[in-house]
Enzyme design. Sequence first.
Site, PDB file in Angstrom:
ATOM      1  N   GLU A 132     -15.473 -27.550 -45.293  1.00 29.13           N
ATOM      2  CA  GLU A 132     -16.477 -28.369 -45.982  1.00 29.13           C
ATOM      3  C   GLU A 132     -16.432 -29.736 -45.309  1.00 29.13           C
ATOM      4  O   GLU A 132     -15.483 -30.505 -45.512  1.00 29.13           O
ATOM      5  CB  GLU A 132     -16.125 -28.497 -47.477  1.00 29.13           C
ATOM      6  N   CYS A 176     -20.066 -37.228 -49.246  1.00 36.40           N
ATOM      7  CA  CYS A 176     -20.542 -36.404 -48.123  1.00 36.40           C
ATOM      8  C   CYS A 176     -22.034 -36.124 -48.264  1.00 36.40           C
ATOM      9  O   CYS A 176     -22.708 -35.839 -47.291  1.00 36.40           O
ATOM     10  CB  CYS A 176     -19.730 -35.122 -48.025  1.00 36.40           C
TER      11      CYS A 176
HETATM   12  P1  NAD Z   1     -10.085 -36.385 -42.803  1.00 30.55           P
HETATM   13  O1  NAD Z   1     -10.591 -35.270 -41.978  1.00 30.55           O
HETATM   14  O2  NAD Z   1      -9.608 -37.591 -42.115  1.00 30.55           O
HETATM   15  O3  NAD Z   1      -8.870 -35.910 -43.746  1.00 30.55           O
HETATM   16  C1  NAD Z   1      -9.002 -34.856 -44.652  1.00 30.55           C
HETATM   17  C2  NAD Z   1      -7.644 -34.237 -44.894  1.00 30.55           C
HETATM   18  O4  NAD Z   1      -7.172 -33.647 -43.688  1.00 30.55           O
HETATM   19  C3  NAD Z   1      -6.566 -35.225 -45.323  1.00 30.55           C
HETATM   20  O5  NAD Z   1      -5.773 -34.626 -46.310  1.00 30.55           O
HETATM   21  C4  NAD Z   1      -5.775 -35.436 -44.036  1.00 30.55           C
HETATM   22  O6  NAD Z   1      -4.429 -35.809 -44.257  1.00 30.55           O
HETATM   23  C5  NAD Z   1      -5.852 -34.062 -43.416  1.00 30.55           C
HETATM   24  N1  NAD Z   1      -5.666 -34.038 -41.956  1.00 30.55           N
HETATM   25  C6  NAD Z   1      -5.976 -34.995 -41.051  1.00 30.55           C
HETATM   26  N2  NAD Z   1      -5.697 -34.561 -39.799  1.00 30.55           N
HETATM   27  C7  NAD Z   1      -5.212 -33.308 -39.917  1.00 30.55           C
HETATM   28  C8  NAD Z   1      -4.754 -32.329 -38.982  1.00 30.55           C
HETATM   29  N3  NAD Z   1      -4.736 -32.554 -37.673  1.00 30.55           N
HETATM   30  N4  NAD Z   1      -4.346 -31.128 -39.454  1.00 30.55           N
HETATM   31  C9  NAD Z   1      -4.377 -30.862 -40.783  1.00 30.55           C
HETATM   32  N5  NAD Z   1      -4.762 -31.763 -41.714  1.00 30.55           N
HETATM   33  C10 NAD Z   1      -5.192 -32.966 -41.289  1.00 30.55           C
HETATM   34  O7  NAD Z   1     -11.244 -36.712 -43.828  1.00 30.55           O
HETATM   35  P2  NAD Z   1     -11.270 -37.862 -44.929  1.00 30.55           P
HETATM   36  O8  NAD Z   1     -11.435 -39.161 -44.219  1.00 30.55           O
HETATM   37  O9  NAD Z   1     -10.137 -37.686 -45.874  1.00 30.55           O
HETATM   38  O10 NAD Z   1     -12.592 -37.514 -45.727  1.00 30.55           O
HETATM   39  C11 NAD Z   1     -13.851 -37.983 -45.384  1.00 30.55           C
HETATM   40  C12 NAD Z   1     -14.663 -36.890 -44.705  1.00 30.55           C
HETATM   41  O11 NAD Z   1     -14.713 -35.747 -45.552  1.00 30.55           O
HETATM   42  C13 NAD Z   1     -16.111 -37.292 -44.499  1.00 30.55           C
HETATM   43  O12 NAD Z   1     -16.523 -36.860 -43.235  1.00 30.55           O
HETATM   44  C14 NAD Z   1     -16.854 -36.543 -45.581  1.00 30.55           C
HETATM   45  O13 NAD Z   1     -18.190 -36.286 -45.296  1.00 30.55           O
HETATM   46  C15 NAD Z   1     -16.042 -35.280 -45.651  1.00 30.55           C
HETATM   47  N6  NAD Z   1     -16.244 -34.649 -46.947  1.00 30.55           N
HETATM   48  C16 NAD Z   1     -16.890 -33.463 -46.999  1.00 30.55           C
HETATM   49  C17 NAD Z   1     -17.134 -32.872 -48.229  1.00 30.55           C
HETATM   50  C18 NAD Z   1     -17.834 -31.557 -48.340  1.00 30.55           C
HETATM   51  O14 NAD Z   1     -17.700 -30.926 -49.371  1.00 30.55           O
HETATM   52  N7  NAD Z   1     -18.566 -31.111 -47.354  1.00 30.55           N
HETATM   53  C19 NAD Z   1     -16.706 -33.498 -49.390  1.00 30.55           C
HETATM   54  C20 NAD Z   1     -16.059 -34.717 -49.277  1.00 30.55           C
HETATM   55  C21 NAD Z   1     -15.819 -35.272 -48.057  1.00 30.55           C
END
Ligand code: NAD
Length: 520
Positions: free
Chosen positions: A239, A273
């Site tokens: 997502e 998002c």
């Molecule tokens: P992010 O990708 O930076 O982090 C998300 C999660 O992934 C965190 O828990 C982080 O610790 C973990 N993570 C980071 N690097 C990783 C790796 N290499 N391996 C495994 N885990 C890892 O995203 P964010 O900044 O927390 O969230 C914002 C983003 O999420 C925006 O792009 C937003 O659009 C998206 N988002 C999407 C939805 C949806 O339902 N489509 C909902 C909310 C947010």
Amino acid sequence: MNVHSTQKRLPMFSPATGKQIGEIEETPLSEVTTFYEKGRSAFQMWSALSISNRLHYLRTLKEYMALHMEEIAKTISDNTGKVLTEALVADIMPTLDGIEHICKHAEKGLKRKTVKTPLLLMGKKSFIEYMPRGVVLVISPWNYPLQLAMVPVVSALAAGNTVILKPSEITPLVGKCMEELFAAAGLPDGVVQVAHGGKEVGAAFTEGTPDYIFFTGSVRTGKIIQEVAAKKLIPTTLELGGKDPMIVFEDANLKRAAKGAVWAAFTNSGQVCMSAERLYVQKTVYHEFLQLVKKEMETLKQGIDENADVGSMTFPAQIQIVREQLVEALHRGAKLEAGLPPDQWKEGMFLPITVLSNVQHNMKVIQEETFGPVLPIIPFEKEDEVISLANDTVYGLNASVWTKDVKKARHVASKLVSGAVVINDAIVTVANHGLPFGGAKNSGIGRYHGAAGLRNFCHEKSIIEDNGRKNTEIQWYPYYGKYPLFLKLFKSYFKPRKDMIYFAKMYLQLLKKSTEKERK
Ligand code: NAD
């Protein structure tokens, strides 16, 4: 040795006040294997429970959360900088509603289903069974830190999986709160384990032995996770981000659309998002609409108290992304209709809510996710033109179409390459747990919510059952002498109007051939 003394501590800050509000111990990477072993052993017991037994725990969780709503709202607000009302309405309420929906529909949705058996498999029965996958790894983001973690966790649990949850390190207080909620619901040991920490912890758990990965976050991280998962053929749901268009036609209720645009763009400070990140307005009403939007914005109050509308940003690094996009847009001729240029921003995590006009389609602020309180407004003339502009980004999460002409709205909605479309409102598809949720293009892979959201967490197993009384089947050996009979059988079977008597005759002849002892 005191194990805890070697653990890394994550400080927790309130983004709105900048004050430290606690700290949390990071899960040591050395514990990854133990987490999976524990999850796998709990899976034996949990998956053997009936769905109604599993749902009993989820109902307890829901009731406990409903009783402690105010504390949970405060925790979310403290850790994210979001206003209390949004913590309640957009994070807690959808979580509770999601659990309730699952409790109401999981038994039916996951029940063994009978499907029709074709005539060629005469005498047999066909079923679909939903078998839990095992240990599911849920990795969640910071913007709706409760909902986006709890709903996939609870869906996976209802389907019979055990879960390892890695919440965002940006909102660890909410991660801790969820751990406490699962404990308060009395879930048996190992059924949900929470791993605290940042990307290293997330990466270590992804490299572990999950049976399924459910990830919500950025496209960048989603691609990394998908690559790791692909090497081990671990199935995933991703997502990811969005750049959602909002399309306002001249015949829309403009007052409603302006109020809707302001809410859809600035709720949660734009860190949604599915925020309205590009507002397309038909040229004939563009200037009038721009004034309506600006007027609406004048009434908004920033802060985090009970009566505030727009909270602070949550993640300092996000401010840098918003700044860069604005600087590029202003440098290339965009006009600030509301807000301030970045060099006049105050220190801290509250950003001015901003409206831009005179933007160009290839600017970052139109092509890349902003995830901040910035709304570019773009005029358009024709329906085809706006559909093609709306579809022209790498994203496809959500969109909205505003017009009083329902036929036109539905037509445009069908043409948008998007996981969801809302007509005369925005964002709210996510609030109906009966609808599948997910993105097209770079906005993600897979769906959750609804029946599909539970079955995602299962292997769909096909079962065909024969009563075993016949000694043989027509398609079994020997093939001797059967070819011409099969030809006749299939020709009669695939005729527009089947001759059932002829079909039965051929079938019996083939069956007889199957039982003939010797070749002639
Ligand atoms: P992010 O990708 O930076 O982090 C998300 C999660 O992934 C965190 O828990 C982080 O610790 C973990 N993570 C980071 N690097 C990783 C790796 N290499 N391996 C495994 N885990 C890892 O995203 P964010 O900044 O927390 O969230 C914002 C983003 O999420 C925006 O792009 C937003 O659009 C998206 N988002 C999407 C939805 C949806 O339902 N489509 C909902 C909310 C947010």
